[in-house]
Design an enzyme around this catalytic site. Structure first.
Site, PDB file in Angstrom:
ATOM      1  CG  ASP A 197      -1.789   1.070   1.420  1.00  0.00           C
ATOM      2  OD1 ASP A 197      -2.487   1.334   0.442  1.00  0.00           O
ATOM      3  OD2 ASP A 197      -1.841   1.694   2.496  1.00  0.00           O
ATOM      4  CG  ASP A 228      -1.456   2.432   6.473  1.00  0.00           C
ATOM      5  OD1 ASP A 228      -2.329   1.750   5.910  1.00  0.00           O
ATOM      6  OD2 ASP A 228      -1.502   3.668   6.528  1.00  0.00           O
ATOM      7  CG  ASP A 262      -4.422  -1.549   4.361  1.00  0.00           C
ATOM      8  OD1 ASP A 262      -4.682  -1.720   5.558  1.00  0.00           O
ATOM      9  OD2 ASP A 262      -3.400  -0.979   3.946  1.00  0.00           O
TER      10      ASP A 262
HETATM   11  P1  ADP Z   1      -3.641   4.652  -0.194  1.00  0.00           P
HETATM   12  O1  ADP Z   1      -4.148   3.666  -1.163  1.00  0.00           O
HETATM   13  O2  ADP Z   1      -2.537   5.474  -0.766  1.00  0.00           O
HETATM   14  O3  ADP Z   1      -3.275   4.078   1.124  1.00  0.00           O
HETATM   15  P2  ADP Z   1      -6.362   5.492   0.550  1.00  0.00           P
HETATM   16  O4  ADP Z   1      -6.983   4.304  -0.110  1.00  0.00           O
HETATM   17  O5  ADP Z   1      -6.468   5.591   2.027  1.00  0.00           O
HETATM   18  O6  ADP Z   1      -4.839   5.683   0.097  1.00  0.00           O
HETATM   19  O7  ADP Z   1      -6.992   6.786  -0.064  1.00  0.00           O
HETATM   20  C1  ADP Z   1      -6.961   7.023  -1.453  1.00  0.00           C
HETATM   21  C2  ADP Z   1      -7.209   8.456  -1.808  1.00  0.00           C
HETATM   22  O8  ADP Z   1      -8.500   8.859  -1.372  1.00  0.00           O
HETATM   23  C3  ADP Z   1      -6.260   9.426  -1.173  1.00  0.00           C
HETATM   24  O9  ADP Z   1      -5.098   9.591  -1.925  1.00  0.00           O
HETATM   25  C4  ADP Z   1      -7.098  10.717  -1.129  1.00  0.00           C
HETATM   26  O10 ADP Z   1      -7.051  11.359  -2.380  1.00  0.00           O
HETATM   27  C5  ADP Z   1      -8.481  10.191  -0.902  1.00  0.00           C
HETATM   28  N1  ADP Z   1      -8.838  10.194   0.512  1.00  0.00           N
HETATM   29  C6  ADP Z   1      -8.982   9.110   1.323  1.00  0.00           C
HETATM   30  N2  ADP Z   1      -9.326   9.458   2.565  1.00  0.00           N
HETATM   31  C7  ADP Z   1      -9.363  10.805   2.585  1.00  0.00           C
HETATM   32  C8  ADP Z   1      -9.645  11.780   3.585  1.00  0.00           C
HETATM   33  N3  ADP Z   1      -9.948  11.453   4.841  1.00  0.00           N
HETATM   34  N4  ADP Z   1      -9.594  13.078   3.230  1.00  0.00           N
HETATM   35  C9  ADP Z   1      -9.285  13.437   1.987  1.00  0.00           C
HETATM   36  N5  ADP Z   1      -9.013  12.586   1.005  1.00  0.00           N
HETATM   37  C10 ADP Z   1      -9.059  11.285   1.279  1.00  0.00           C
HETATM   38 MG    MG Z   2      -3.637   3.247   3.028  1.00  0.00          MG
END
Ligand code: ADP
Ligand code: MG
Length: 623
Positions: free
Chosen positions: A315, A509, A513
């Site tokens: 991730d 993390d 996920d």
């Molecule tokens: P990653 O796959 O990098 O771990 P996430 O799946 O948690 O990231 O989130 C994917 C995307 O969704 C982030 O890059 C962001 O653009 C958006 N996002 C997720 N949660 C939030 C939040 N609480 N506030 C703003 N944007 C968010």
């Molecule tokens: Mg994440």
């Protein structure tokens, strides 16, 4: 030594002296037998008793039976010293085993010495020690310097440094300030802390970790199951072979006494104790060694599987990157101010524990009055919706805006974009940027060196940012703009690409996920200091958030399996050789018992090497 071990040792010494005396005595006939029977029974009564008890329970074939049969047979043949000697050395081997097992159990217990004995509570102006289980959520506890933090909580007042070594294997102390979260199991080093408890003891990090370590040995690796099955078939097979060896040649060529003796030698040699004890002991050592490095492995099967990792999937946010975003730009639409954007974002995100939310809250330096916020709805992988001062706010990525029928502004700078909308009107965006963890690139290179064929990054972030990070870290493949469900789908595709018999590892993390963690062959969650979902969904938990620990876990797994295989090959090889020699009359009863005890001792010593982790720990720099 335990009391039981001391008693065995005393029995060994007494019967050794009596054996020597019987040997030296000029007694003849029935008196000679009686003189040997005394040390024989002193040292062997429990083995004989266990053999009889097992026969009564219908479980005939085990090592007690082998030993009883072989030694009683030797007595019948008039080989009194041999019968007593075999029993004596068998007990020496047993004592050694129980000592080794006890030692590794204790060293795991010691390194997991994180269970708190008490919590301090202020009652009528005085500090009282109470059982941590009696403390309720919301209570305030006091942790003095030098004490263990008994429960998870938030610091109300006081400043201190915390030693997290027992949890993470890292010797760098952490800072604790008012407002910081503290985790049970850490040791308070310097200052007095008042902590408001956020979880009851049963739910605390300490309890979870202890449960996990205690249950780890229940999940058996294939190699361990193989040994159990093996012992079940092996002993009867050996007894049948010994019977055949006693009967068939004496019918053909005569001389039944020689063949009976060889059959008894055969039985002594065949005792499978070395394998039966040393293989589980090796896994036990591997799991213990890993937890000393801050790597919690939920079973020997995962150590075994790790050595066959083929694809490692990561991730991004919080795993390969720090998950601490700095605001690099704010672009409001006409009619809104930068401050207004940042304040709205900080408020809307005030309840979420996503790394983005935490960073936005940190960036807005003013007070956050959570009473102004309501109806928060998180949309995993996109952002969230919330009511701020009565107005509907949306904060998240372009996908979220498009889903609401808005067309967000394009951004050509690298970074993660948080778009904002108020009451269906687009407000502009905040550009935030994350940093790659300093050891991430090395960690990925190390995995390649360890034989991982492919490294992949999955992220919900935009394409530009995802690809930039992947290029910087030298990952083989990257997939961007994924929702949590898309990640599961990708992982399923990648599972199909794994070579036969090899495995897919997912490292996350723990923030949204959990589905992927459980879908992968091996799920690794990092930064588990405080995240429960991660501890539960993962197979391996890294207590801190350093990607380098994945390579360490792989090395420990490899070493453990190497020891397991060495022991299996060595024990079976030596046994096989001596069995042949015994059958052909080239080994006597004494050599047989030395072969048996010797193999067991060497295999056990080898197994305890798995507990040693000095080679995996970073060299202490002497400043
Ligand atoms: P990653 O796959 O990098 O771990 P996430 O799946 O948690 O990231 O989130 C994917 C995307 O969704 C982030 O890059 C962001 O653009 C958006 N996002 C997720 N949660 C939030 C939040 N609480 N506030 C703003 N944007 C968010
Ligand atoms: Mg994440």
């Amino acid at each position: 030594m335990t009391r039981k071990q001391k008693k065995t040792l005393a029995r060994i010494l007494v019967s050794a002296v009596l054996l020597a005396a019987a040997w030296a005595s000029p007694l003849e006939g029935i008196w000679r037998l009686a003189a040997f029977l005394v040390p024989y029974l002193i040292i062997g009564w429990d083995v004989l008793w266990k053999a009889i008890r097992n026969i009564l329970h219908g479980q005939v074939f085990d090592e007690n039976f082998l030993m009883a049969l072989a030694t009683v047979g030797a007595l019948v043949l008039g080989d009194y010293p041999e019968a007593t000697g075999v029993m004596l050395f068998y007990q020496v081997g047993e004592l050694f085993q129980s000592y080794a097992v006890g030692r590794s159990r204790r060293s795991i217990a010691a390194l997991m010495d994180i269970r708190p004995d008490y919590a301090n509570i202020r009652r009528d102006g005085q500090l009282v020690q109470v059982d941590p289980e009696e403390v309720a959520v919301g209570d305030t506890i006091v942790v003095q310097p030098g004490e263990k933090i008994p429960l998870d909580g938030v610091v109300l007042s006081g400043e201190s440094t915390l030693d997290t070594a027992a949890l993470t294997g890292e010797s760098m102390p952490r800072q604790a300030l008012p407002g910081s979260e503290v985790i049970s199991g850490c040791v308070n080093l310097s200052g007095l802390l008042e902590v408001q408890v956020t979880k009851e003891f049963g739910q605390s990090t300490v309890s979870k970790i202890l449960d996990l370590v205690e249950n780890a040995t229940a999940k058996k690796a294939k190699a361990e199951n193989f040994i159990t099955r093996f012992a079940r078939w092996y002993t009867p097979a050996v007894v049948i072979a010994a019977a055949a060896l006693a009967l068939i040649p004496s019918l053909v060529v005569g001389g039944w006494q020689i063949w009976l003796e060889r059959a008894l030698i055969f039985l002594v040699i065949s005792c499978p104790c070395a394998l039966v004890i040393s293989v589980p002991l090796s896994f036990f050592g591997g799991i213990g060694g890993a937890s000393r490095c801050g790597i919690l492995v939920k079973g020997g099967n995962y150590l075994e599987a790790l050595t066959r990792s083929d694809i490692v999937v990561f991730d991004k946010t919080g795993t390969l990157t720090k998950g601490v975003f700095a605001v690099s730009d704010i672009r409001p639409q006409p009619g809104f101010s930068k401050d207004q954007l940042l304040e709205t974002a900080a408020l809307a995100e005030s309840y979420s524990n996503h790394p983005i939310s935490q960073s936005l809250r940190a960036a807005w330096q003013g007070q956050i009055d959570t009473a102004r916020v309501g109806q928060v709805q998180e949309i995993a992988g996109q952002g969230l919706l919330a009511t701020v001062d009565g107005g509907r706010v949306a904060a998240g990525n372009a996908r979220l805006m498009e889903g609401m029928g808005l067309s967000p502004a394009a951004c050509d700078q690298p970074g993660t974009v948080v778009h904002l909308a108020l009451e269906g009107q687009y407000m502009g965006y905040i550009l935030i940027s994350d940093q790659v963890k300093p050891d991430a690139a090395d960690a990925i290179a190390a995995l390649k060196q360890q034989g991982v064929r492919k490294t992949v990054m999955l992220t919900g972030d935009n394409q530009a940012t995802g690809e930039a990070v992947a290029a910087q870290l030298g990952l083989d493949e990257v997939h961007t703009q994924l929702l949590p469900a898309d990640k599961v789908e990708r992982v399923e595709q990648l599972l199909g690409q794994c070579k036969a018999g090899r495995h897919l590892v997912f490292v996350g993390d723990g923030v949204n996920d959990a589905p992927v963690l459980s879908r992968a062959d091996i799920g690794i969650a990092m930064g588990a200091m405080g995240s429960d979902a991660a501890i539960e969904a993962a197979d391996i938990v890294l207590m801190d958030d350093s990607p380098a620990k994945i390579g360490t876990a792989l090395s420990i797994a490899r070493k453990t399996m190497r020891i397991v295989h060495q022991n299996i090959v060595f024990a079976l090889g030596v046994k096989g050789l001596f069995l042949l020699m015994g059958a052909f009359g080239a080994a006597n009863m004494w050599e047989a018992v030395f072969a048996d005890v010797g193999v067991a001792v060497i295999a056990i010593l080898n197994a305890t090497r798995a507990l040693n982790i000095s080679e995996f720990q970073p060299k202490k720099n002497t400043k």
